[in-house]
Design an enzyme around this catalytic site. Structure first.
Site, mmCIF file in Angstrom:
data_model
loop_
_atom_site.group_PDB
_atom_site.id
_atom_site.type_symbol
_atom_site.label_atom_id
_atom_site.label_comp_id
_atom_site.label_asym_id
_atom_site.label_seq_id
_atom_site.Cartn_x
_atom_site.Cartn_y
_atom_site.Cartn_z
ATOM 1 N NE ARG A 1 -5.776 9.671 3.098
ATOM 2 C CZ ARG A 1 -4.479 9.879 2.919
ATOM 3 N NH1 ARG A 1 -4.022 11.123 2.867
ATOM 4 N NH2 ARG A 1 -3.632 8.867 2.808
ATOM 5 C CE LYS B 1 -3.610 2.436 2.468
ATOM 6 N NZ LYS B 1 -4.601 2.404 3.543
ATOM 7 C CE LYS C 1 -6.143 1.775 -0.685
ATOM 8 N NZ LYS C 1 -6.630 1.872 0.662
ATOM 9 C CD GLU D 1 5.693 -4.044 3.941
ATOM 10 O OE1 GLU D 1 5.101 -4.947 4.555
ATOM 11 O OE2 GLU D 1 6.049 -2.977 4.472
ATOM 12 C CE LYS E 1 -3.753 8.069 6.589
ATOM 13 N NZ LYS E 1 -4.914 7.156 6.439
HETATM 14 C C1 PBG Z 1 -7.071 3.810 5.425
HETATM 15 C C2 PBG Z 1 -7.574 3.475 4.056
HETATM 16 C C3 PBG Z 1 -7.455 4.310 2.951
HETATM 17 C C4 PBG Z 1 -8.064 3.662 1.898
HETATM 18 C C5 PBG Z 1 -8.550 2.449 2.365
HETATM 19 N N1 PBG Z 1 -8.234 2.342 3.713
HETATM 20 C C6 PBG Z 1 -6.893 5.664 2.818
HETATM 21 C C7 PBG Z 1 -5.629 5.992 3.458
HETATM 22 O O1 PBG Z 1 -4.751 5.155 3.645
HETATM 23 O O2 PBG Z 1 -5.495 7.147 3.815
HETATM 24 C C8 PBG Z 1 -8.156 4.248 0.517
HETATM 25 C C9 PBG Z 1 -9.187 3.725 -0.376
HETATM 26 C C10 PBG Z 1 -9.458 4.567 -1.550
HETATM 27 O O3 PBG Z 1 -8.841 5.630 -1.795
HETATM 28 O O4 PBG Z 1 -10.349 4.179 -2.302
HETATM 29 N N2 PBG Z 1 -6.919 2.788 6.313
#
Ligand code: PBG
Length: 327
Positions: free
Chosen positions: A207, A197, A250, A235, A219
Site C-alpha cells: 500500500r 485473500k 494470499k 471460496e 477491507k
Molecule cells: C489490492 C491488492 C493488495 C495486494 C495486491 N493487490 C493489497 C490490498 O488488498 O490491500 C497486496 C500485495 C502485497 O502486499 O504484496 N487489490
C-alpha cells in the site's frame, strides 16, 4: 553400537545424498515477479519499505523486464501507481484506453510478445476511497463493483494481458469476468483468482508502494478473516465453478495450511502470493544482520512450494533467479 534398523540420518550424510532425496525444488519458472509502474520517464524510485523493489516509469520498466528475462523470469504481474489526481470514486482511469496502465500492457507485449503478463483487477490503485470496490456511505457495493471490474478486465484483455488477477474479493467476480471476456471473444485470456485473500497486516508495504491504503475503514467486509480455513474451501469451490484457471492463496507463509487445503481438494494449479510484508520482514532483519537474508529467502520459497504451491508470486523473484545464475 546400538542395533538401529532405521537411521534417517543416513539419507542426510552428505550433500550429494541430501540432493538425491530432496522432495521439493524451486525453479525460476515457478515464479511470478510483481512489478510496479509509475508515470513519466527516467524514473526508478525505491519503495522505502521494500528495499530492492522499485516503481519504474515505462521506459525503465521495459529495461527491467529485459534484464529479468535474461535471468529466466518470464511471468510478471504489473501493478500501477497513480497520482491522487487520476483517482476518482468510480476508478474510471482503470479502463481509460489511453491511460498509463493499459498503454504499458500494450508496450510490454509489443516489446516482449513471449512474456506472460498478468494484470491486476481491482479498484484500489484508481479509487479515491482506496478500496477495491465502490464505496457508498461507508459500504462496499458488490454488484455495482462487478460492472467496473468487467470494464477493467475487458480493457486489460484488449491491451494484451495473458492472465487477469482479480484481487478484489467481490462475490461472483470470476464468473462475471469470464462471461465478459467470452462474450467479447477473449476466450484465451486466463483468470488467476485471488481465491483465499485474507485481510492481512502483511500488505502494508504494498500500500506504500501504490499509495493505495483505504482512506476510511478496512477491507474486512470483503477480504477473509485470518481465523478461517473452511471458508477458503467455499471460496475455492465458487471460483473453480465460475471458471478460474488458477486458485491463489494470499499471503503465503502464515497460510501454508490453506495452500495445502486447496491443493488437496482441487485439481486447478495453486498459486501463493508471498506478499510485500513477508518480503519486508526478511529484508529488514537481513539489513540488521539478524538473519541470513539469502537463506531465509530460499527456505521461504521452498516451504511455500512444499506446502503445495505450483506458482509463487514473490518480490524475491529477481534475486532468487540471479543467485541461481551465479552458481
Ligand atoms: C489490492 C491488492 C493488495 C495486494 C495486491 N493487490 C493489497 C490490498 O488488498 O490491500 C497486496 C500485495 C502485497 O502486499 O504484496 N487489490
Amino acid at each position: 553400537m546400538t542395533n538401529l534398523p532405521h537411521r534417517p540420518r543416513r539419507n542426510r550424510k552428505s550433500q550429494v545424498i541430501r540432493d538425491l532425496v530432496q522432495e521439493t525444488h524451486v525453479t525460476t519458472s515457478d515464479l511470478i515477479f510483481p512489478i510496479f509502474l509509475t508515470s513519466g520517464f527516467n524514473k526508478k524510485i525505491e519503495v522505502s519499505s521494500m528495499p530492492g523493489i522499485f516503481r519504474f516509469s515505462l521506459d525503465f520498466l521495459l529495461d527491467e523486464i529485459n534484464e529479468c528475462k535474461s535471468l529466466g523470469i518470464n511471468t510478471f504481474d504489473l501493478f500501477p501507481h497513480y497520482q491522487e489526481s487520476k483517482k476518482d470514486k468510480f476508478a474510471k482511469e482503470s479502463y481509460n484506453e489511453e491511460g498509463m496502465y493499459l498503454n504499458a500492457i500494450k508496450e510490454i507485449k509489443r516489446n516482449f510478445p513471449d512474456v506472460c503478463l498478468m494484470t491486476d483487477v481491482a479498484m484500489d490503485p484508481y479509487s479515491s476511497d482506496g478500496h477495491d470496490g465502490l464505496v457508498d456511505n461507508g459500504k462496499i457495493l458488490n454488484d455495482e463493483t462487478l460492472e467496473i471490474l468487467g470494464k477493467m478486465s475487458l480493457a486489460q484483455a484488449k491491451a494484451g494481458a495473458d492472465i487477469l488477477g482479480p484481487s478484489d474479493m467481490m462475490d461472483g467476480r470470476v464468473g462475471y469476468i469470464r462471461n465478459v471476456l467470452d462474450e467479447n471473444g477473449f476466450t484465451e485470456t486466463s483468470i488467476m483468482s485471488y481465491t483465499a485473500k485474507y485481510a492481512s497486516a502483511f500488505y502494508g508495504p504494498f500500500r506504500d508502494a501504490l499509495d493505495s491504503a483505504p482512506k476510511t475503514g478496512d477491507k474486512k467486509t470483503y477480504q477473509m478473516n485470518p481465523a478461517n480455513s473452511r471458508e477458503a474451501l467455499l471460496e475455492a469451490g465458487l471460483d473453480a465453478a465460475e471458471g478460474a484457471d488458477f486458485l491463489m492463496v494470499k499471503p503465503a507463509l502464515a497460510y501454508l495450511d490453506i495452500i495445502k487445503l486447496l491443493k488437496d481438494n482441487f485439481t486447478l494449479p495453486i498459486a501463493a502470493y508471498h506478499v510485500s510484508g513477508e518480503y519486508a520482514m526478511i529484508k529488514a532483519a537481513a539489513q540488521n544482520g539478524w538473519l541470513d537474508g539469502t537463506s531465509a529467502m530460499n527456505e521461504s520459497l521452498l516451504c511455500i512450494k512444499r506446502a503445495g504451491a505450483d506458482v509463487i508470486l514473490t518480490y524475491f523473484a529477481k534475486e532468487f533467479a540471479s543467485n541461481l545464475k551465479q552458481i
